[in-house]
Design a protein around this motif. Structure first.
Motif, PDB file in Angstrom:
ATOM      1  N   LEU A   1      -6.901   5.253  -9.124  1.00  0.00           N
ATOM      2  CA  LEU A   1      -8.138   5.860  -8.794  1.00  0.00           C
ATOM      3  C   LEU A   1      -8.085   6.686  -7.551  1.00  0.00           C
ATOM      4  O   LEU A   1      -7.833   6.036  -6.514  1.00  0.00           O
ATOM      5  CB  LEU A   1      -9.096   4.946  -8.640  1.00  0.00           C
ATOM      6  CG  LEU A   1      -9.443   4.141 -10.076  1.00  0.00           C
ATOM      7  CD1 LEU A   1     -10.243   2.638  -9.604  1.00  0.00           C
ATOM      8  CD2 LEU A   1      -9.875   4.889 -11.232  1.00  0.00           C
ATOM      9  N   ALA A   2      -8.263   8.010  -7.788  1.00  0.00           N
ATOM     10  CA  ALA A   2      -8.345   8.981  -6.524  1.00  0.00           C
ATOM     11  C   ALA A   2      -9.543   8.938  -6.116  1.00  0.00           C
ATOM     12  O   ALA A   2     -10.659   9.413  -6.794  1.00  0.00           O
ATOM     13  CB  ALA A   2      -7.371  10.074  -6.827  1.00  0.00           C
TER      14      ALA A   2
ATOM     15  N   HIS B   1      -4.821  -3.069 -11.342  1.00  0.00           N
ATOM     16  CA  HIS B   1      -4.681  -4.219 -12.460  1.00  0.00           C
ATOM     17  C   HIS B   1      -3.690  -3.951 -13.112  1.00  0.00           C
ATOM     18  O   HIS B   1      -3.559  -3.113 -14.169  1.00  0.00           O
ATOM     19  CB  HIS B   1      -6.023  -4.375 -13.085  1.00  0.00           C
ATOM     20  CG  HIS B   1      -7.256  -4.689 -12.016  1.00  0.00           C
ATOM     21  ND1 HIS B   1      -8.187  -3.958 -11.971  1.00  0.00           N
ATOM     22  CD2 HIS B   1      -7.517  -6.076 -11.523  1.00  0.00           C
ATOM     23  CE1 HIS B   1      -9.001  -4.499 -11.162  1.00  0.00           C
ATOM     24  NE2 HIS B   1      -8.751  -5.493 -10.678  1.00  0.00           N
ATOM     25  N   ILE B   2      -2.811  -5.095 -13.273  1.00  0.00           N
ATOM     26  CA  ILE B   2      -1.840  -5.249 -14.495  1.00  0.00           C
ATOM     27  C   ILE B   2      -2.046  -6.514 -15.234  1.00  0.00           C
ATOM     28  O   ILE B   2      -2.934  -7.354 -14.473  1.00  0.00           O
ATOM     29  CB  ILE B   2      -0.420  -5.215 -13.851  1.00  0.00           C
ATOM     30  CG1 ILE B   2      -0.283  -6.541 -12.859  1.00  0.00           C
ATOM     31  CG2 ILE B   2      -0.141  -3.997 -13.152  1.00  0.00           C
ATOM     32  CD1 ILE B   2       1.202  -6.614 -12.280  1.00  0.00           C
TER      33      ILE B   2
ATOM     34  N   HIS C   1      -4.964   0.858  -3.880  1.00  0.00           N
ATOM     35  CA  HIS C   1      -3.704   0.705  -3.599  1.00  0.00           C
ATOM     36  C   HIS C   1      -3.299  -0.553  -3.136  1.00  0.00           C
ATOM     37  O   HIS C   1      -2.578  -0.789  -1.974  1.00  0.00           O
ATOM     38  CB  HIS C   1      -3.204   1.777  -2.453  1.00  0.00           C
ATOM     39  CG  HIS C   1      -4.065   2.029  -1.165  1.00  0.00           C
ATOM     40  ND1 HIS C   1      -4.561   0.960  -0.562  1.00  0.00           N
ATOM     41  CD2 HIS C   1      -4.688   3.112  -0.846  1.00  0.00           C
ATOM     42  CE1 HIS C   1      -5.277   1.308   0.252  1.00  0.00           C
ATOM     43  NE2 HIS C   1      -5.386   2.890   0.225  1.00  0.00           N
TER      44      HIS C   1
ATOM     45  N   HIS D   1      -5.641  -1.647 -18.493  1.00  0.00           N
ATOM     46  CA  HIS D   1      -5.721  -2.145 -16.974  1.00  0.00           C
ATOM     47  C   HIS D   1      -5.224  -0.985 -16.268  1.00  0.00           C
ATOM     48  O   HIS D   1      -6.234  -0.712 -15.272  1.00  0.00           O
ATOM     49  CB  HIS D   1      -4.964  -3.433 -16.835  1.00  0.00           C
ATOM     50  CG  HIS D   1      -5.252  -4.640 -17.729  1.00  0.00           C
ATOM     51  ND1 HIS D   1      -4.423  -5.011 -18.425  1.00  0.00           N
ATOM     52  CD2 HIS D   1      -6.576  -5.203 -17.948  1.00  0.00           C
ATOM     53  CE1 HIS D   1      -4.849  -6.102 -18.951  1.00  0.00           C
ATOM     54  NE2 HIS D   1      -6.308  -6.104 -18.783  1.00  0.00           N
TER      55      HIS D   1
ATOM     56  N   GLN E   1       0.908  -1.224   0.003  1.00  0.00           N
ATOM     57  CA  GLN E   1      -0.152  -0.020  -0.046  1.00  0.00           C
ATOM     58  C   GLN E   1       0.972   1.378  -0.108  1.00  0.00           C
ATOM     59  O   GLN E   1       0.471   2.199  -0.452  1.00  0.00           O
ATOM     60  CB  GLN E   1      -0.951   0.066   1.299  1.00  0.00           C
ATOM     61  CG  GLN E   1      -2.122  -1.060   1.134  1.00  0.00           C
ATOM     62  CD  GLN E   1      -1.699  -2.472   1.390  1.00  0.00           C
ATOM     63  OE1 GLN E   1      -0.401  -2.757   1.666  1.00  0.00           O
ATOM     64  NE2 GLN E   1      -2.599  -3.272   1.128  1.00  0.00           N
TER      65      GLN E   1
ATOM     66  N   TYR F   1      -2.397  -4.765  -4.922  1.00  0.00           N
ATOM     67  CA  TYR F   1      -2.376  -5.642  -6.138  1.00  0.00           C
ATOM     68  C   TYR F   1      -3.755  -6.162  -6.689  1.00  0.00           C
ATOM     69  O   TYR F   1      -3.930  -6.487  -7.726  1.00  0.00           O
ATOM     70  CB  TYR F   1      -1.318  -6.833  -6.115  1.00  0.00           C
ATOM     71  CG  TYR F   1      -0.124  -6.752  -6.477  1.00  0.00           C
ATOM     72  CD1 TYR F   1       0.238  -5.283  -7.137  1.00  0.00           C
ATOM     73  CD2 TYR F   1       1.016  -7.550  -6.617  1.00  0.00           C
ATOM     74  CE1 TYR F   1       1.710  -4.888  -7.727  1.00  0.00           C
ATOM     75  CE2 TYR F   1       2.344  -7.304  -6.844  1.00  0.00           C
ATOM     76  CZ  TYR F   1       2.636  -5.929  -7.550  1.00  0.00           C
ATOM     77  OH  TYR F   1       3.937  -5.931  -7.967  1.00  0.00           O
ATOM     78  N   ALA F   2      -4.671  -6.406  -5.879  1.00  0.00           N
ATOM     79  CA  ALA F   2      -6.068  -7.022  -6.152  1.00  0.00           C
ATOM     80  C   ALA F   2      -6.849  -5.797  -6.944  1.00  0.00           C
ATOM     81  O   ALA F   2      -7.433  -6.431  -7.686  1.00  0.00           O
ATOM     82  CB  ALA F   2      -6.813  -7.403  -4.998  1.00  0.00           C
ATOM     83  N   GLU F   3      -6.708  -4.638  -6.537  1.00  0.00           N
ATOM     84  CA  GLU F   3      -7.412  -3.736  -7.359  1.00  0.00           C
ATOM     85  C   GLU F   3      -6.734  -2.535  -8.195  1.00  0.00           C
ATOM     86  O   GLU F   3      -7.344  -1.798  -9.047  1.00  0.00           O
ATOM     87  CB  GLU F   3      -8.258  -3.067  -6.217  1.00  0.00           C
ATOM     88  CG  GLU F   3      -9.268  -3.826  -5.333  1.00  0.00           C
ATOM     89  CD  GLU F   3     -10.201  -4.524  -6.348  1.00  0.00           C
ATOM     90  OE1 GLU F   3     -10.611  -3.998  -7.343  1.00  0.00           O
ATOM     91  OE2 GLU F   3     -10.848  -5.437  -5.706  1.00  0.00           O
TER      92      GLU F   3
ATOM     93  N   TRP G   1      -5.041   7.992  -3.179  1.00  0.00           N
ATOM     94  CA  TRP G   1      -5.462   6.781  -3.995  1.00  0.00           C
ATOM     95  C   TRP G   1      -6.084   6.004  -3.486  1.00  0.00           C
ATOM     96  O   TRP G   1      -5.684   5.457  -2.145  1.00  0.00           O
ATOM     97  CB  TRP G   1      -3.806   6.491  -4.673  1.00  0.00           C
ATOM     98  CG  TRP G   1      -3.033   7.423  -5.139  1.00  0.00           C
ATOM     99  CD1 TRP G   1      -1.749   7.868  -4.809  1.00  0.00           C
ATOM    100  CD2 TRP G   1      -3.161   8.199  -6.216  1.00  0.00           C
ATOM    101  NE1 TRP G   1      -1.341   8.881  -5.502  1.00  0.00           N
ATOM    102  CE2 TRP G   1      -2.333   8.885  -6.509  1.00  0.00           C
ATOM    103  CE3 TRP G   1      -4.494   8.082  -7.180  1.00  0.00           C
ATOM    104  CZ2 TRP G   1      -2.319   9.888  -7.486  1.00  0.00           C
ATOM    105  CZ3 TRP G   1      -4.390   8.968  -8.179  1.00  0.00           C
ATOM    106  CH2 TRP G   1      -3.205   9.992  -8.369  1.00  0.00           C
ATOM    107  N   MET G   2      -6.982   5.084  -4.042  1.00  0.00           N
ATOM    108  CA  MET G   2      -7.708   4.256  -3.201  1.00  0.00           C
ATOM    109  C   MET G   2      -7.578   2.700  -3.494  1.00  0.00           C
ATOM    110  O   MET G   2      -7.659   1.788  -2.932  1.00  0.00           O
ATOM    111  CB  MET G   2      -9.340   4.374  -3.398  1.00  0.00           C
ATOM    112  CG  MET G   2      -9.749   5.777  -2.680  1.00  0.00           C
ATOM    113  SD  MET G   2      -9.243   6.052  -0.887  1.00  0.00           S
ATOM    114  CE  MET G   2      -9.857   4.266  -0.226  1.00  0.00           C
TER     115      MET G   2
END
Lengths: 337, 753
Positions: free
Chosen positions: B670-671, B687-688, B681, B666, B281, B683-685, B678-679
């Motif tokens: 997102l702020a 996306h790569i 923050h 991807h 995070q 690896y789950a949300e 940044w929300m």
């Protein structure tokens, strides 16, 4: 992560004794709880590791269904030959979720008890009613891309993230629990809750209660079914919208159908009245559209997730077509059937 | 060290060689910054701030201090003294502004800012105690909304050293107004975070004698060494920085990150060894690729010949530093056009400063420009590949300079042939397979071929073992292997008898690793050092009985192969290197040399443009109804001069293409504009691409001999692989669906019909 006591009981009675109290968490596969502990979202004073309880295994039931042990892993369940042959919808939904490594560790009981992936729930620097009752909901009016369009409340717009639970809702599974008040069976539709005024309660489990098994009823929909999942990438992402369809055709007509949605509400979203519209009908876009409209009646976006409303409608239509044609969505070939 | 048993015995530049550090990496022998065992180390856990802007009014740390094992709670109020002047905090790649100082004072400049560091004897105690630190703030209004920040956009007076101002030619506005065909579009790229696998981490070993060793996740050990010495009052020679292995960085380790500040501050205060590791995070609380908006106007003749290009871009920066990138210059450099203009500004918001992320500027600017080019091709009704060839420029069209080389035509040709581009139908929505619409897109990439003065040491011992060493870094790019290959090539010694060392500030001087210059620069340094060893060997060979090499006057008269040196003119006259050492009773030959451009190189740099190029071809399949995109084929044809190691080079390009898929479909941080935070923050949300998103990728290196560009003829590959991949994907999505998307990433919600 806070400090907690740790117990590792080997029988159910001991587990329930250890599990009594408010600030207790049962630990199974740990794929969600450990994250929540690390993020300071879950703050139990005692963690009861139930991995050694005799709740593994998958067995036939006397009624002709299947009993899934709460501690059977998602992988064991997805690849169980009986599940694959008789309940392919469940197998498909399980394989649509997470990754092979996570499914190897995650258990069936843990899967249906996983918490929402709402950004705000996970970030203790932001207000969240689900995490801290009364703080307010920052997701409302915030980054709401992954949030609910149905069954929301002014206190919470989180979704339930499980794929497995969506299939279980369509299959009308039952959750067997035990607890200080004894054993009971909860219909799957009653297991998860809408947020209402108590968004911190995801399920109807009482404090100290423990899931022991999930029962699948005899009707298994082995031919006409699908699990269609739309997400931000082709694998390893939670559903923006998912659709589980279980259908039985008799001749040209739909004899029985269940439609459950994931990614749109605080629980797998089913409406028997939408399914009623299809029962006895010939399959077709018009009939499917009417059912989709009924299922999505009242759906409303929060701004960032407005797209989910048309996405859900299109996905329902496509899933019903897949199920009717007996061409379920593959979870390995990512092309949509 | 390296196990290369399965490799051919005789290898050199151009031989595909598995990475020599591969076995160490997959067997856990390679240690990263957080993994060094240091006695009595204290664990530092960072407390991250909640608000985006304001002041800290109080820090209640009593509960944290009461946790058994907690040694200290470091804050701005009790930190040790540090340099006062901003100039002392300027790192090797510092940009105009006031560099961030962790725990500097009570000001909060961005959400997630470190506000305290809890130090304990165990990691668990530190982490628990960190959750108990209660910080009170006085909040001030903030803005993290890029669109709102545009009201404050400006071209800063003080420019970043690496910034190149766009040069205008002709009268672009007039030519645009008079053009047969006009296209105007506004293009956007979301904020992205670097997200290397390895979190930023530092382990400071406090030796107790005034010296420290710092194991740091960074891209330049010597840069961090100088920075620590300057900011925290150490003598340069008392600070050793080691970054022998780096688990990816993508630019996030170019400048010292705040965890190294915190670790050094704590070590200094407590006079103990300290380890600080960021959480995933917290990786979202520092460097990120700037958000961008780019408006492009193109004018053209009916034939498709460009007559005007007007570029205007703005990228995000922080309120305390001005990060500037070359965004608008790439199309102007690449395409022939008599009238062109470029404008560039930065817009400040209350976040950490944006930073270089793989192909900074070009990954944004060229990628978006290539979408505009595709739009003009369709306006002119010309095949998009042909359109680019119509506007091909044999010179750098903005700087009006010849290139040292530009094999982009060959890249177009070979890429198109491999892809089967000639079978493409022009019309959008004209190719389908059942419910999937198929689209083919193309785009061009451009990047700088750079060279930096670099030193290397070569040490040959009597047993025939060679060590080559330089203070450069290998961030997964293959520098270790490049050094081994160049050394093997120069002295004819088998790779398994060569050890490459890097990632240590005590090694010969090298610049920070980045910008695609490491292979060209370190490779050249290793070559000159090895040549110098060769000269000494030649001198020593006089002691060999019979003087077989007497006819040679320099290494240029010799060939080195299979551990032997031989006369070029008379290959039969040869001698083993070990025999020379023995005959001359030499234990070791050690030479340090520096590769620099030299006078002719400087003249060439002033007169000629040096660039790498790519032609990217993409096939997408889009579900007509549900908008799901699959990138089913990519061909990336690269013109990058000489390729030292085709195997790791290919991996570099594959990685760039995958990152380009992420940019296209991807990646987006997102702020929450109200919280200024940044929300997504984690690896789950954030996306790569997952494996399922990556299908067939073919990499082609076109022949591009260029002895002038750098000493080895190497142009570098770190960035070129990502550039314009997202543009080609956006163009393919247009071809498939008829929908033109100008804002990246093109997520599924934008595509649902």
């Amino acid at each position: 992560m806070i400090r907690f006591d740790y117990a590792r009981p080997t029988d159910l009675a001991e587990a329930l004794r250890e599990g009594a109290g408010e600030e207790v968490a049962y630990l199974a596969g740990g794929t969600n709880l450990v994250d929540l502990l690390k993020e300071n979202v879950a703050r139990p004073t005692r963690v009861v590791d139930i991995a050694r309880l005799p709740l593994t295994g998958i067995e036939d039931t006397a009624q002709g269904g299947l009993r899934l042990g709460a501690l059977a892993t998602n992988t064991e369940t997805a690849y169980d030959q009986r599940v694959q042959a008789r309940y392919p919808l469940l197998s498909s939904a399980l394989l649509a979720g997470a990754t092979a490594q996570l499914r190897n560790a995650a258990t069936n009981g843990g899967n249906i008890n996983q918490r929402t992936r709402c950004y705000y729930f996970y970030d203790v620097a932001t207000p969240c009613n689900k995490r801290e009752p009364g703080q307010g909901c920052a997701a409302i009016g915030g980054v709401s891309r992954i949030h609910a369009i149905l069954g929301t409340s002014h206190q919470c717009i989180a979704t339930h993230p499980s794929d497995m639970a969506v299939a279980l809702a369509a299959l009308k599974a039952e959750v067997r629990v035990t607890g200080p008040g004894g054993d009971r069976v909860i219909a799957f539709a009653d297991y998860h809750r809408l947020p209402g005024d108590e968004p911190w309660r995801d399920t109807t489990l009482e404090p100290g209660e423990l899931v022991t098994a999930i029962d699948l009823p005899p009707e298994s929909f082995p031919t006409n079914f699908t699990y269609l999942k739309l997400r931000e990438r082709l694998s390893y992402a939670f559903a923006l919208v998912s659709v589980a369809v279980a259908m039985r055709l008799e001749g040209e007509r739909i004899a029985e159908v269940r439609i459950a949605l994931g990614g749109v509400a605080h629980k797998p979203w089913r409406r028997p009245e939408a399914e009623d519209l299809l029962r006895g009908q010939e399959p077709g876009r018009e009939a499917f559209g009417a059912a989709a409209d009924a299922l999505l009646e009242g759906a409303r976006g929060q701004g960032g997730n407005d797209f989910k409303v048309p996405m859900a409608r299109k996905a329902i239509l496509r899933a019903l077509e897949q199920a009717t044609a007996g061409t379920p969505q593959s979870q390995t070939d990512k092309r949509i059937a | 060290m390296p196990d290369t048993r399965h490799e051919p015995i005789k290898v050199g530049i151009g031989t595909p060689l598995s990475r020599v550090d591969g076995v160490d990496k997959v067997t856990g022998q390679a240690h990263y910054a957080a993994e060094y065992a240091v006695p009595d180390v204290l664990y530092g856990v960072i407390v991250s701030g909640r608000i985006a802007k304001g002041r800290i009014t109080a820090i209640a740390d009593g509960a944290a201090r009461a946790v058994p094992g907690v040694v200290e709670v470091l804050t701005h109020m009790n930190r040790p003294s540090e340099a006062w002047r901003d100039s002392k905090w300027k790192d090797e790649l510092a940009i105009p502004g006031d560099p961030f100082r962790a725990l500097g004072d009570d000001r909060i400049q961005f959400s997630g800012q470190p506000v305290a560091l809890v130090l304990a004897e165990t990691f668990e105690a530190a982490r628990f105690a960190a959750s108990l630190v209660d910080v009170s703030y006085e909040e001030e209004p903030h803005n993290v909304d890029f669109d709102l920040s545009l009201a404050e956009k400006t071209l800063p007076t003080y420019k970043r050293k690496s910034f190149h101002a766009p040069k205008s030619h002709g009268d672009a506005d007039k030519a645009y107004a008079e053009a047969d065909l006009r296209h105007e579009g506004e293009y956007r790229l979301a904020t992205e975070h670097h997200n290397p696998m390895e979190m930023h981490a530092s382990t400071v070993h406090w030796h107790g004698d005034g010296t420290i060793t710092v194991y740091d996740k960074c891209q330049g050990a010597q840069g961090v060494q100088s920075y620590i010495a300057s900011a925290f009052g150490f003598r340069q020679e008392d600070v050793q920085v080691i970054n022998a292995y780096v688990g990816g960085a993508f630019g996030s380790g170019l400048r010292p990150q705040y965890q190294v500040q915190l670790a050094v501050l704590a070590a200094k205060k407590l006079e103990r060894s300290v380890r600080v590791v960021m959480t995933r995070q917290q990786m979202f609380t520092h460097a990120h690729r700037p958000q961008a908006i780019y408006s492009i106007k193109l004018g053209a003749e009916r034939t498709g010949k460009l007559t005007s290009m007007i570029n205007d871009a703005t990228t995000s920066t922080s309120r305390f530093e001005n990060n500037m990138e070359d965004v608008v210059t790439w199309g102007m450099i690449n395409y022939a056009c008599p009238n062109m203009s470029g404008a560039y500004t930065v817009a400040p918001r209350d976040t950490y400063t944006s930073a270089d992320m793989r192909a900074p500027g070009a990954a944004t600017g060229m990628t978006l420009f290539e979408i505009a080019m595709d739009e003009m091709a369709y306006k002119a009704k010309v095949d998009p590949l042909e359109f680019r060839q119509i506007n091909y420029s044999d010179i750098d069209a903005m700087n009006r300079q010849p290139f040292t080389s530009k094999a982009l035509r060959e890249a177009y040709r070979e890429g198109a042939a491999a892809f089967g581009w000639d079978r493409r139908s022009f019309e959008p929505r004209s190719m389908r397979d059942g419910r999937e619409l198929i689209g083919w897109g193309v785009a061009t990439g451009v990047w700088d071929a750079q060279f930096s003065k670099t030193s290397a040491r070569a040490t040959l011992t009597a047993d025939g073992h060679l060590e080559v060493a330089s203070a450069t870094a290998d961030i997964g790019t293959g520098t270790y292997t490049v050094m081994t290959l160049v050394a093997a090539d120069t002295l004819g010694i088998a790779p398994e008898r060569i050890t490459s060392r890097l990632g240590d500030s005590r090694l010969p001087t090298a610049p920070v690793e980045g910008g695609s210059w490491a292979a060209a620069s370190t490779g050249a340094a290793v070559q000159v050092a090895c040549r110098a060893v060769g000269e000494k060997l030649l001198k020593a060979a006089a002691k060999v009985e019979g003087q077989p090499l007497a006819a040679a006057s320099s290494v240029d008269d010799l060939t080195f192969a299979d551990g032997r040196m031989a006369l070029k003119s008379e290959p039969g006259r040869s001698v083993a290197i070990t025999e020379v050492m023995q005959a001359a009773t030499i234990d070791r030959i050690e030479v340090e040399e520096t590769a620099s451009t030299g006078l002719s190189g400087l003249v060439s740099q002033a007169r000629k443009s040096r660039k790498t190029h790519s032609a990217v071809f993409v096939e997408v399949r889009v579900d007509e109804e549900l908008g799901q995109v699959r990138v089913t084929r990519v061909v990336s044809a690269i013109a990058a001069g000489r390729i030292i190691n085709p195997k790791t080079a290919r991996s570099q390009i594959l990685g760039g293409v995958v990152m380009g898929i992420g940019m296209a479909l991807h990646e987006e941080t997102l702020a929450d504009l109200r919280l200024g935070r940044w929300m997504n923050h984690n690896y789950a949300e954030y996306h790569i691409p997952a494996h399922a998103d990556v299908q067939d990728i073919e990499v082609i290196f076109v022949d591009e001999p260029d002895p002038e560009v750098t000493p080895l003829g190497v142009k570098g590959l770190g960035e070129i692989g990502i550039i314009s991949v997202a543009g080609a994907i956006a163009n393919a999505i247009f071809h498939a669906t008829g929908q033109r998307h100008r804002s990246l990433p093109i997520t599924i919600d934008k595509l649902i019909a």
